[in-house]
Design an enzyme around this catalytic site. Structure first.
Site, short mmCIF file in Angstrom:
data_model
loop_
_atom_site.label_atom_id
_atom_site.label_comp_id
_atom_site.label_asym_id
_atom_site.label_seq_id
_atom_site.Cartn_x
_atom_site.Cartn_y
_atom_site.Cartn_z
CG PHE A 471 45.59 66.22 105.75
CD1 PHE A 471 44.72 66.78 104.48
CD2 PHE A 471 46.35 67.21 106.16
CE1 PHE A 471 44.61 68.16 104.19
CE2 PHE A 471 46.16 68.50 106.16
CZ PHE A 471 45.37 69.18 105.02
CG PHE A 476 50.23 64.56 106.91
CD1 PHE A 476 50.22 65.78 107.35
CD2 PHE A 476 50.15 64.13 105.58
CE1 PHE A 476 49.90 66.97 106.43
CE2 PHE A 476 49.59 64.76 104.61
CZ PHE A 476 49.49 66.65 105.05
CD GLU A 478 48.81 72.30 108.04
OE1 GLU A 478 49.61 73.52 107.92
OE2 GLU A 478 47.88 72.10 107.67
CB ILE A 479 50.80 70.87 114.43
CG1 ILE A 479 50.40 69.48 115.11
CG2 ILE A 479 50.41 71.79 115.62
CD1 ILE A 479 51.37 68.83 116.12
CB VAL A 480 47.19 75.17 112.24
CG1 VAL A 480 47.22 76.46 111.56
CG2 VAL A 480 46.84 74.09 111.16
CB CYS A 482 51.20 74.66 119.42
SG CYS A 482 51.67 73.84 121.01
CB VAL A 484 50.02 77.20 127.02
CG1 VAL A 484 49.77 77.45 128.60
CG2 VAL A 484 50.20 75.86 126.80
CD GLN A 489 53.89 80.76 127.87
OE1 GLN A 489 54.94 80.83 128.20
NE2 GLN A 489 53.37 80.94 127.02
CB VAL A 490 57.16 77.93 133.25
CG1 VAL A 490 58.67 77.30 133.74
CG2 VAL A 490 57.35 78.92 132.25
CE LYS A 491 51.14 77.81 136.96
NZ LYS A 491 49.86 78.28 137.34
CE1 TYR A 493 48.73 72.73 133.88
CE2 TYR A 493 48.67 74.89 133.31
CZ TYR A 493 48.42 74.00 134.27
OH TYR A 493 48.01 74.15 135.42
CG LEU A 514 54.04 66.45 108.10
CD1 LEU A 514 53.82 66.45 106.61
CD2 LEU A 514 55.80 66.47 108.21
CB ALA A 521 57.71 77.30 117.67
CB ILE A 522 63.11 75.26 116.37
CG1 ILE A 522 62.57 75.85 114.94
CG2 ILE A 522 64.10 74.24 116.25
CD1 ILE A 522 63.66 76.42 114.05
N GLY A 523 62.59 75.07 119.52
CA GLY A 523 63.20 74.30 120.84
C GLY A 523 62.25 73.42 121.25
CB ILE A 545 51.18 70.80 104.58
CG1 ILE A 545 51.78 71.41 106.06
CG2 ILE A 545 52.60 70.80 103.82
CD1 ILE A 545 52.81 71.03 106.91
CE1 TYR A 548 50.95 79.55 108.58
CE2 TYR A 548 51.53 77.20 108.33
CZ TYR A 548 50.82 78.16 108.73
OH TYR A 548 49.42 77.81 108.86
#
Length: 741
Positions: A471, A476, A478-480, A482, A484, A489-491, A493, A514, A521-523, A545, A548
């Site tokens: 936008f 800003f 917006e990440i919708v 995310c 892998v 994972q754990v590489k 990436y 945002l 996913a917060i961590g 935005i 959710y």
């Protein structure tokens, strides 16, 4: 025209410029060896008649002119010094040219003859140029006045800062300073090769460019084209005019106008000449050079690239040092001091600031941590337990194992089969890794033309990505989605994906993310710099935005000065520097000094500070200043001192230091001053409880005075204000008992 990349990067094959120089040198030698009558004829063509004051003839003309312009290889015996001019009837030998063969202080006879030859060369070449006959008049005026030609009615070089050369050097430091020395040297060679190509590049005429790119800035290009002819191109064959390197007097504007065409032609010619290149240069030019040009192209056309900032401060060792570009520094008092001028002896005595580390020590430590025999380099596959999360991913990208592409669906362009396959792969990854999201919803957003996705490609297939919507008007993105794929994972990436996304948005001038993150996913987002403290005003994103249920809104503010894909490498290097500095300090403390023998000689007591090594431990005699242990008491004391300094000096001495120095008021200030400081910043630091010791507070205050004295001359008003306010400050801290009286 051959590319001759190998010749310009260390080969032996000659270039077109070398051949042209040899041809010009041969013409000069022929002119120098010509007989006297031939030299008189050469000068007479361009000199005014000296027979009498009333004669206005400005150039000798033969009674029987040849059908073509006079050639330098004509036989000398064809010149007749008694032949009259067909314009004024005065002879050549007595009335023209002879007076110009008499030496004088301003210029030699040969230099005037050389200038005459340059007029002839320019006459043969000027038909290629655009509105450029004024150079002929300039050179002829030089002959008549027996002086050196000076290009008038043109702005003096350099025309833009930083120059192309400085920008490319900044690019090398910005993108490749983390590499080992051997790989970094390869990049330096590529940069030199590229700059050499620019210096000999032939610009297309404004009319040609107008036909190829009618939407570009035609007026601006025409101005730069004229400057290039005056100062770079014509002086190559007409050395009566001063010649400048194109990369040193032009900047980003001209580079941007030629880069796309130049890159295409260089790569095409490199492919055509690959069989003629030396084996050691073939890999460099065919493999590394295209990647180098692609990365440089992004920085050339990015509006937020830091390499074109005059405040770019990355040095050759990765540390921050000021880069002087030759422009005068304007003091706050309006006085100027050029870097080329010798600095007075008094100004070279800079006060030591508490906490400063000598640059010599930093360079020595940097040489240690980048030495492959002393430290593990970034290319090792045996990553330490404390490696950055994205280090393995960064190494895989450098080796070509993984790729990153920003892709999206389009309703206006013909569908690309590969992009559509990648979009389908992204839809599958998101659907599998985000089972709580409806597949129809994921499909709709991934294929929505308003959304884009940063895709992670490995072995030709999608293994992860970040779907987002920009936008620009609201400032800003917006990440919708995310994700892998689970077996990859754990590489690192995920971290490397987010870092690439940050750099992509910095190039597009969007500095805020945002997203709504669920409990799982917060961590991840916290590790990527997101927090619940949203910097974007609510009015900016409300209604834009998606909301959710059961998710937490998180935001991330980007810093355009940070190279995020290399950020962890930089932090790791800084940690290594601090570790080495601590080890050096500990080695000094552990040093064993010889015992005291004075007591055997009858001495009963000695001062404690005279004990060898006692001062190196940081010990100070009682009365040198007390450290307040109570944080609240320290805060209250420092607040009183700072308030006294500000109030006492508001109408007297503190007014120049109340707020940060503005670039518009003091051009070049942040190139000279590495660590700026002001009273407003100190107030904010005090409020945030930054000053946990009196030394931190005193160091910041002392830096204000030191910066002022370093930037301004001693006779300036600002220099005097710093001295007076410093006395006020030290009087106050002595009263508070923070230092001895």
């Amino acid at each position: 025209k051959a590319l001759h990349l190998s010749a310009r990067s260390g080969g032996t094959e000659g270039s077109g410029a070398t051949v042209g120089s040899a041809r010009i040198a041969a013409k000069k030698a022929q002119l120098r060896s010509s007989p006297r009558p031939k030299k008189l004829e050469k000068l007479g063509v361009y000199s005014s008649c000296k027979a009498e004051g009333a004669c206005k003839c400005n150039g000798w003309k033969s009674q029987n002119p040849p059908p073509t312009p006079p050639r330098t290889d004509q036989q000398p015996n064809t010149v007749n010094l008694l032949e009259p001019c067909r314009s004024c009837s005065h002879t050549l030998g007595k009335t023209r040219g002879r007076w110009m063969l008499t030496p004088n202080k301003s210029t030699s006879p040969y230099s005037r003859l050389a200038t005459a030859q340059h007029v002839y060369n320019t006459l043969l070449s000027v038909h290629r140029f655009h509105n450029f006959f004024f150079l002929l008049q300039l050179l002829r005026k030089c002959i008549l006045q027996m002086g050196k030609p000076v290009v008038e009615a043109q702005e003096s070089p350099p025309f833009e800062k930083p120059s192309i050369e400085q920008g490319v050097n900044n690019f090398v430091q910005y993108k490749f300073s983390h590499l080992p020395s051997k790989e970094r040297q390869t990049i330096v060679e590529l940069a030199k090769m590229f700059l050499n190509q620019i210096n000999y590049w032939q610009l297309e005429t404004p009319s040609q460019r107008r036909q190829r790119a009618p939407a570009d800035d035609a007026a601006g290009y025409k101005v730069n084209y004229t400057r290039w002819l005056c100062y770079c191109n014509v002086p190559q064959f007409c050395d009566s005019l001063p010649r400048y390197e194109m990369t040193q007097i032009f900047g980003r504007t001209l580079l941007g106008s030629v880069f796309t065409v130049m890159r295409k032609q260089l790569l095409e010619q490199a492919r055509q000449e690959k069989d003629t290149l030396p084996p050691e240069k073939r890999t460099l030019i065919l493999t590394h050079f295209p990647k180098f040009l692609s990365m440089l192209e992004e920085e050339v056309y990015s509006h937020s690239s830091p390499i074109w900032s005059e405040d770019f401060l990355v040095g050759s060792t990765g540390g921050q040092i000021p880069i002087h570009t030759g422009s005068p520094y304007v003091t706050k008092g309006g006085q100027k001091r050029k870097p080329s001028e010798p600095i007075p002896h008094d100004e070279t005595k800079k006060l030591r600031i508490v906490g400063d580390i000598p640059m010599e020590l930093i360079n020595e430590v940097m040489a240690t941590i980048t030495d492959p025999t002393s430290m593990l380099g970034p290319e090792t596959s045996l990553l330490s337990a404390h490696s950055a999360r994205d280090e393995a991913a960064r190494l895989e990208e450098r080796r070509g194992v993984i790729e990153f592409h920003v892709i999206g669906n389009s309703l206006n362009q013909k569908p690309n089969k590969r992009i559509l396959m990648w979009l389908v792969g992204l839809q599958n990854v998101f659907s599998h890794q985000l089972p709580r999201m409806p597949k129809e919803y994921i499909t709709r957003l991934v294929f929505d033309p308003k959304h884009k996705t940063l895709s992670l490609i490995k072995d030709g297939r999608v293994i992860g990505g970040i779907c987002f919507r920009m936008f620009p008007s609201q400032g800003f993105t917006e990440i919708v989605f995310c994700a892998v794929t689970s077996n990859e994972q754990v590489k690192g990436y995920g971290t490397h994906l987010m870092n690439h996304l940050k750099e992509y948005h910095i190039k597009h001038d969007i500095l805020n993310f945002l997203t709504y993150a669920d409990e799982y996913a917060i961590g991840y987002f916290k590790k990527q710099g997101f927090s619940k403290d949203i910097k974007v005003p609510k009015a900016k994103y409300l209604g834009y935005i998606k909301d959710y249920e059961g998710a937490t809104l998180m935001g991330c503010e980007l810093n355009p000065s940070i190279p995020y894909t290399e950020f962890s490498v930089i932090i790791k290097k800084q940690k290594e520097i601090i570790k080495k500095l601590i080890e050096r300090k500990q080695a000094q403390i552990r040093k064993v000094y010889p015992g005291l023998s004075c007591f055997k000689e009858g001495v009963r007591q000695i001062p404690i500070e005279s004990i060898p090594g006692i001062r190196e431990t940081g010990w100070k005699p009682v009365g040198k200043g007390k450290e307040l242990k109570d944080p609240d008491q320290l805060y209250s004391t420092l607040k009183t001192i700072l308030q006294h300094v500000k109030v006492r000096g508001t109408h007297q001495n503190a007014w120049p230091f109340m707020e940060p120095v503005k670039k518009t008021e003091a051009p070049g200030y942040y190139q000279v001053i590495r660590f700026p400081m002001d009273l407003k910043t100190m107030s904010e630091r005090l409020k945030s409880r930054y000053y946990t010791t009196r030394k931190l507070f005193m160091a910041d205050m002392q830096r204000i005075f030191t910066n002022c004295r370093e930037y301004n001359p001693p006779e300036s008003q600002y220099y005097k204000c710093a001295n007076l306010l410093e006395k006020v400050f030290y009087t106050k801290i002595k009263e508070a008992g923070l230092i001895e009286k």
